[in-house]
Design an enzyme around this catalytic site. Sequence first.
Site: not given
Lengths: 315, 427, 165
Positions: B64-65, B306
Amino acid sequence: MRNPQLNDKGELQHLLTIEGLPRETLTHILDTATSFVGVTAREVKKVPLLRGKSVFNLFFENSTRTRTTFEIAAKRLSADVINLNIAVSSHTKGETLLDTVDNLSAMHADMFVVRHAESGAPHLIAGHVASHLHVVNAGDGRHAHPTQGLLDLYTIRHYKKDFTRLSVAIVGDILHSRVARSLIHALTVMGTPDVRVIGPMTLIPAGAEKLGVKVFYDLKQGLRDVDVVVMLRLQSERMRGALLPSAQEFFKYYGLTPERLALAKPDAIVMHPGPLNRGVEIDSAVADGSHAVILSQVTFGIAVRMAVMSILAGN
Amino acid sequence: MKIHIKNGRLIDPGNNLDVRADLFIAAGKVAAVGRAPAGFNANRVIDAAGLVVCPGLIDLAARLREPGYEYKATLESEMLAAAAGGVTSLACPPDTEPVLDEPGLVEMLKHRAKTLNLAHVYPVGALTVRLAGEQLTEMAELRDAGCVGFSHADVPLQDNQVLWRALQYAATFGFRVWLRPQDGYLAKDGVAHDGEVATRLGLAGIPAFAETIAIATIVETMRATGARVHLCRLSTRDGVDMVRAAKRDGLPISCDIGIHHAHLSEMDLGYFDSHCHLQPPLRSARDRDALREGLKDGTIDALCSDHTPVDEDSKLLPFAESEVGATGLELLLPLTLKWALEMKIPLVQALARITKEPARILGVDAGHLSEGHNADVCVFDAEHYGKVSVAALKSQGKNTPFLGIELPGKVCYTLLQGQVVYEAGNG
Amino acid sequence: MTPVLPDPEALCAELVLQLKPQVTADTALVGIHTGGVWLAERLHAALGIALPLGVLDISFYRDDFDKTGLHPQIKPSQIPFEVNGRNIVLVDDVLYTGRTVRGAMNELFDYGRPASISLAVLIDRGGRELPVAAEYIGARLEVPSGRMLVLDRDENGKLRLKLDA
C-alpha cells in the site's frame, strides 16, 4: 513482436543486436564495407555521404578505443561528430537516461552511437527517440556489440571466404562477453556449422548450447582442427568475483600459446577484440605471430562502421 | 442498510456452493442465502442477473506504500484500487518505511485503513527489527496490535541461527511465519531467471536452485521447530515438488504464487520489457506450467497479486536498473479467471484460491457467505472482456505487462460489511 | 512515341573514331558503373590505352542519398593510376541530368587533381539539370521523360540499348 531495429518498411532503422537480422542484411553490410575498405586506402579517405549530419557518441561507459573508431568512421563519412562522456556529466547529477537523450535530440542529432554498462539501454533509447533518429549500439552490458560482431565476421570472410565449412572457437569469459554473444549470432546466421565456446564452467553462461554452440571446458580439445580462434579479453574483476582464482592459472589452462595453437588447423587465424592482455589470455608469440590478424580487425572495423552508419542514415 | 442481491449465480468456495441463489444482507452481515428472512424489506435491490456473486476477494500481498513511499502511491489510491478489484481483505507486507516492527505503526496503519473503510487491511509484521535479520520483534505485542503473521518481506534472512530462533519463538505462540524462499547470496545482483533468455539478453541470472535451497533450509527448520510457515511467491517446478512432499509429510506448510507467474515466463521479457522485471523472476515455461498445475491440485494454496505500484519513470530505465514489481490488485480476479478458463477449472475451485484459502492462511473469518457472518461480497461479470489500460486502472501504479491486453472479468459491485464501497460506472 | 533505338555497337565504333586522335600514352580512361564500365572496356581495348582502366562506383557521391538511401549493391571503385596531373576521359553510357557525372567528378577529385577531364557518352538524351556537357557523343536521342534508357550486355558481350518504362 515487431523487431525494434526495423522501421515500418522493414528497413534497418537502428543497429541494436545481430540477433534477429536475416542473412541478407548481414551480407549487405559486409559487401558495403568492402567498398569502404577501398576508401580508407585512398589519400582522401572521405566520402560525402553523411555531410551535414550530426553523429553523437553517447558513451555511458568509458572506452577510448571504440569511441575513436566510431569517430573516425563518422568523420570519414563527412559527418559532424560530438563526443559525450556521460559518465562524468549530467548523468551523475541525477538526470535520467531518457532525459539526457531528449536533451541531445533537441540539439538536432541524426544518429546516436550508444555504449552503456546495462544490457538493453540502446533498446530503451531506440524505442524512445523520434522516428528520424538512428541508434547504433556500441556495446551494452553483456548483451551485444553488433559492430564488433560484424567486423569479426568481415575478418573471417576476408581470410576464410566460406562460412559453411568453418570451425570457429571462442575462448574466455563468455558469460560476461557481449562480443561473444554477437559473434555467435553472426556465425550461426551465416551458416557456420561448428561454433565452439571454451572456458572454465564459471565463465560459461546457463543454456549456452541453446545459442547453437558446443561447450568445451578443455582448451586442447576445443581447439582441435579449428579454422578460427577468437580470444576474449579477461577482465581483472573476474578474479575478485569468485569466478577465477588468478590470471596465472587461467593462462596456464586457457591461454593461447604457440603449442596450443598448433592443435588448430595449420592455416588457422587468431583474432582478438582488443585490448590484449599479454600473458593472460594470449601469449606474445601468438599475438605478434603470423596467424594473428588482430590489426586487420581494426582496419576492417572502421570500414564496417562506415557501412553501418551509411546504411542506417540512408533508410 | 438492508440489501437484496437477486438473480445472481452464487459461488461460495467457503461453503462449496455454486447455485442460482439470492443473497440477503442486513446490519453488515449475511442475513440469509436463498430465501428472504421473514419481514425482510430491502433498502436497495441489486439485480445480479448474468453475474457471479462471491465472497469478497482476499489478497495475501498488496503493497500500500504507506508509510514512507507516498510518492509512489497512497493508501487512498491503492485501497480504491482494491475495491475496484473486488478485494475486500488484503494483507500488506512489512517492508514499509519505517518497517512495520512496532505496535504503534501497526495500529496507525489499521486505523488509517479503517477510516477509509474500503477494505479490511491485515498487516503482516516484521520478523526481525528493521528487517535487519538480527533481533526478533515483539511478535506477541504486534499480534495484539493486529498482525496476522510475521514475515521477512523480500529481504534475505541469511543467518540460519536467527531463522531457527525466529521459528521457535513464533511456534511458541502458534504464529505463522511468512517467508520468501530465495537464498540471498545466490540471488545477489540477479535480475532474471538464470537460463536461456537471460543468457541471450545478457542479464545477470538467479538460478532456480536459489529457491529450492532456501525451501530445503526452511523445511528442515520447520521439522525441528514445528513452526507454521507460509512460503511467499514460489516460482520453480522443483519448488512446487518440494512443497508437495512437505505437505505429504504432514508439515504445517502453505504457499502462494503471484498472478503474473501463473501466466508469464522468461520469454515474455521480449526486448527488455521492464514491466516484466519481477521478483522472483519469471522463469521457464516448464516452471510456469508446474505452477499452474500446482495451483490446480492445491499444492499451491493461493494466488495473490503481489501488488507493487511503481512510478513509470522507474520503469523507463535499462532492465537491470528498473524498479522491480507490477501493479496487481485490479488484475487479481481477471488473471484468476483467465487461468481457470485456460485450464478448464470450475469457478468454485478457482475462486477458492482467492477467497477461502487466503482467509485460512490469514486466520480470519472471511472467504465465505454464511448467515451471521460479515457480508463482504464481490459481484462480477465473468463474461465481460476488458482491455487493461492506464485510464482504467485506479491504482497509481500503471506498471503491468498486461497493458493493452484483454482480460475476462469485470467487477460490478464490491460490498464491505454490507456497504457498497465500489460500483462500476461510478468512477 | 517510342524512339527508334540506335545500335550501340555502331555508336561505340563512332566514339572510337572521335577519340582516336586525342589519345596519348598518358591518357587515362575511367568508366562509371555499370554501363559506363562496359563501354569503357570496349573503348580501352579498341583504342589500345596503355594505362589500366579505372572504374568508379558513385554510390557514395550521389546527391539523392537522403531520398533513396544507399544502393543495395555497391561495387568498389578502383583507380589504378595517379590522378594528379592526368588527362582523364570519363566514360558513361547515357548522359541525362548530369548528376551522375557531377558525382563522378567529385569522386575523382578525392583521388587527386587531374589536369583535365573530358566526357565520352554513347547517348546524349538531353534533359540536363546541371551545366555538364560531353565532348564525345555517339548519338543524340530524344527520350520521353519518365522513361529510362539503359545499356545492356548479352552473354557474348554484345552491347544493346533498352528502354525501360
